[in-house]
Enzyme design. Structure first.
Site, short mmCIF file in Angstrom:
data_model
loop_
_atom_site.label_atom_id
_atom_site.label_comp_id
_atom_site.label_asym_id
_atom_site.label_seq_id
_atom_site.Cartn_x
_atom_site.Cartn_y
_atom_site.Cartn_z
N HIS A 94 -6.47 -1.89 9.65
CA HIS A 94 -5.82 -3.17 9.36
C HIS A 94 -5.93 -4.14 10.54
CE1 HIS A 94 -3.97 -2.35 5.44
NE2 HIS A 94 -4.08 -1.09 5.84
N CYS A 104 -9.15 -1.74 4.01
CA CYS A 104 -8.47 -0.54 3.52
C CYS A 104 -8.84 -0.23 2.07
CB CYS A 104 -6.97 -0.65 3.76
SG CYS A 104 -6.25 0.96 4.10
N MET A 105 -7.97 -0.47 1.09
CA MET A 105 -8.38 -0.23 -0.31
C MET A 105 -9.62 -1.07 -0.62
SD MET A 105 -7.68 0.97 -3.45
CE MET A 105 -6.04 1.16 -4.09
N SER A 130 0.82 -1.21 0.00
CA SER A 130 0.00 0.00 0.00
C SER A 130 0.85 1.27 0.00
CB SER A 130 -0.93 0.03 1.22
OG SER A 130 -1.88 -0.98 1.12
N GLU A 149 -5.35 -7.19 10.64
CA GLU A 149 -4.29 -8.21 10.64
C GLU A 149 -3.01 -7.69 11.29
OE1 GLU A 149 -4.87 -6.19 8.26
OE2 GLU A 149 -2.94 -5.55 7.46
N1 LIG Z 1 -4.28 3.41 -1.08
C1 LIG Z 1 -5.41 3.57 -0.22
C2 LIG Z 1 -5.60 2.39 0.69
C3 LIG Z 1 -4.41 1.99 1.51
C4 LIG Z 1 -4.43 0.53 1.92
O1 LIG Z 1 -5.20 -0.26 1.36
O2 LIG Z 1 -3.62 0.15 2.80
C5 LIG Z 1 -5.27 4.85 0.56
O3 LIG Z 1 -4.20 5.38 0.63
O4 LIG Z 1 -6.23 5.33 1.13
#
Ligand SMILES: N[C@@H](CCC(=O)O)C(=O)O
Length: 388
Positions: free
Chosen positions: A355, A272-273, A51, A357
């Site tokens: 997250h 997250c994403m 990420s 995890e």
């Molecule tokens: N790239 C996305 C998600 C980050 C991720 O999935 O860890 C953001 O910056 O918000």
């Protein structure tokens, strides 16, 4: 290393601010979005988290590298950041798990770093003016020249970086968290038959796959551009939408896939994403936060229960764009009240911006994996009962 041997390096931000320090890791020039992470541990997990692709990370913890690096703590096969910024660096690590020093590891993977920087001033600057592009160089030591390159680099908003990190082939993941690190041995005991999860890889972290395996799932990881039909052919009990880099609104193929998968009414879990893509698939919008959330102690919750969570994101779901009839907010980030979790009102579908995890001490959010497994099992039982 005596300072007289250190190679001078320059850091320039897109607004023209310059900081001089010394090089660690690879030499050369690198450009990316400069963001800060406030974690006191876990630099290796941060550096290897896909990420962070496209970003240069400022670590607010004052010394990096004391425990070296080891093969077990990598969240992917290599460091994914564009560069690293530290106040100070440890060249001689001391830890029983250390296999290599941090500077040597970054050098091996051609990732430039700069140390000797006032990371407090730099972090305050980013907090005040927002995350912005920056460049680190050992070869361009002229501020104006490096600035020109930094200003020519694309902005993070609108960038689809998933293609750079997603898997090119389908693979199965079966390694659980190793026994010595398993913090929930009773909770993860799984007496039922194994459940099949298809994980759509936008840049997945290994520890997510490990937690799913610990909870008894057979995980099939597929490239981000896999069609929904191909995903459903595996007859999954549940679908997982992974974390990943860049702007979620630019990952249009993932959003289209998620929309079709929603119609299958299978359990879906997004992190997250994955959470942001699920939001888009449900009709919501995302926006870029001023400087994002990156650290290990972000509080998330709604009313009575607060989870201390690990976070790493620049974008967030716009609450006003959520279709209220279909979906509800399950968690807020309690620092700034941005959306931190979603729950579908009638289907076994949920997601979190943080997250679960990542267990930087607190394991508050690990229950979400159990929740996903519970939903998959209940859905499976209901479908089997319907068929028979
Ligand atoms: N790239 C996305 C998600 C980050 C991720 O999935 O860890 C953001 O910056 O918000």
């Amino acid at each position: 290393m005596p300072l007289s041997d250190a190679i001078p390096a320059l850091l320039v931000l897109a607004d023209g601010t310059a900081y001089r320090g010394w090089s660690f890791g690879a030499t050369g020039t690198t450009i990316g979005e400069v963001v800060f992470n406030t974690g006191m541990t876990g630099y290796q997990e941060v550096l290897t988290d896909p990420s962070y692709c496209g970003q240069i990370v400022v670590f607010t913890y004052p010394e990096l590298g004391n425990t070296g690096v080891n093969p077990e703590d990598e969240e992917s096969a290599r460091p994914q950041v564009r560069g690293a910024i530290a106040r100070n660096i440890c060249h001689k690590p001391s830890n029983w798990r250390s296999a290599q020093s941090l500077p040597d590891y970054l050098k091996q993977h051609q990732i430039p770093g700069i140390f000797g920087i006032d990371t407090r001033a730099l972090t305050r600057k980013i907090r005040m003016y927002g995350a912005m592009n920056g460049g680190i160089s050992t070869e361009i030591l002229d501020e104006a020249e490096l600035l020109e390159q930094v200003q020519a680099a694309p902005n993070m908003a609108g960038l689809n970086l998933v293609r750079e990190v997603t898997t090119s082939t389908v693979y199965e993941w079966s390694d659980p968290t190793t026994a010595v690190w398993e913090f929930n041995p009773e909770g993860t005991v799984n007496n039922g038959e194994s459940l099949t999860v298809v994980a759509l890889d936008f840049g997945v972290k290994r520890n997510i796959l490990r937690r799913l395996a610990s909870y008894g799932c057979r995980v099939i990881v597929v490239p981000a551009d896999t069609s929904p039909e191909a995903i459903l052919k595996y007859n999954p009990d549940g679908i997982f939408l992974s974390n990943g880099p860049g702007d979620p609104s630019a990952v249009t193929e993932g959003i289209t896939t998620a929309k079709v998968l929603l119609e299958s009414e299978k359990p879906i879990f997004g992190i997250c994403m994955g959470h942001q893509i699920l939001g888009h698939a449900l009709g919501a919008e995302t926006f870029k936060l001023k400087f994002g959330h990156r650290g290990l102690n972000q509080p998330a919750g709604l009313q009575q229960r607060v989870e201390i969570t690990s976070q790493n994101h620049s974008f967030a779901i716009d609450p006003d764009s959520l279709p209220e009839a279909v979906v509800e907010i399950s968690h807020l980030n309690l620092n700034d009240r941005t959306v931190a979790g979603l729950r579908h009102k009638s289907l076994p579908i949920f997601s979190v911006q943080y997250h679960p995890e990542a267990s930087p001490g607190p394991h508050d959010a690990d229950y979400l994996f159990a929740q996903f497994v519970h939903q998959m099992r209940t859905t499976k039982q209901a479908t089997t009962a319907e068929v028979s």
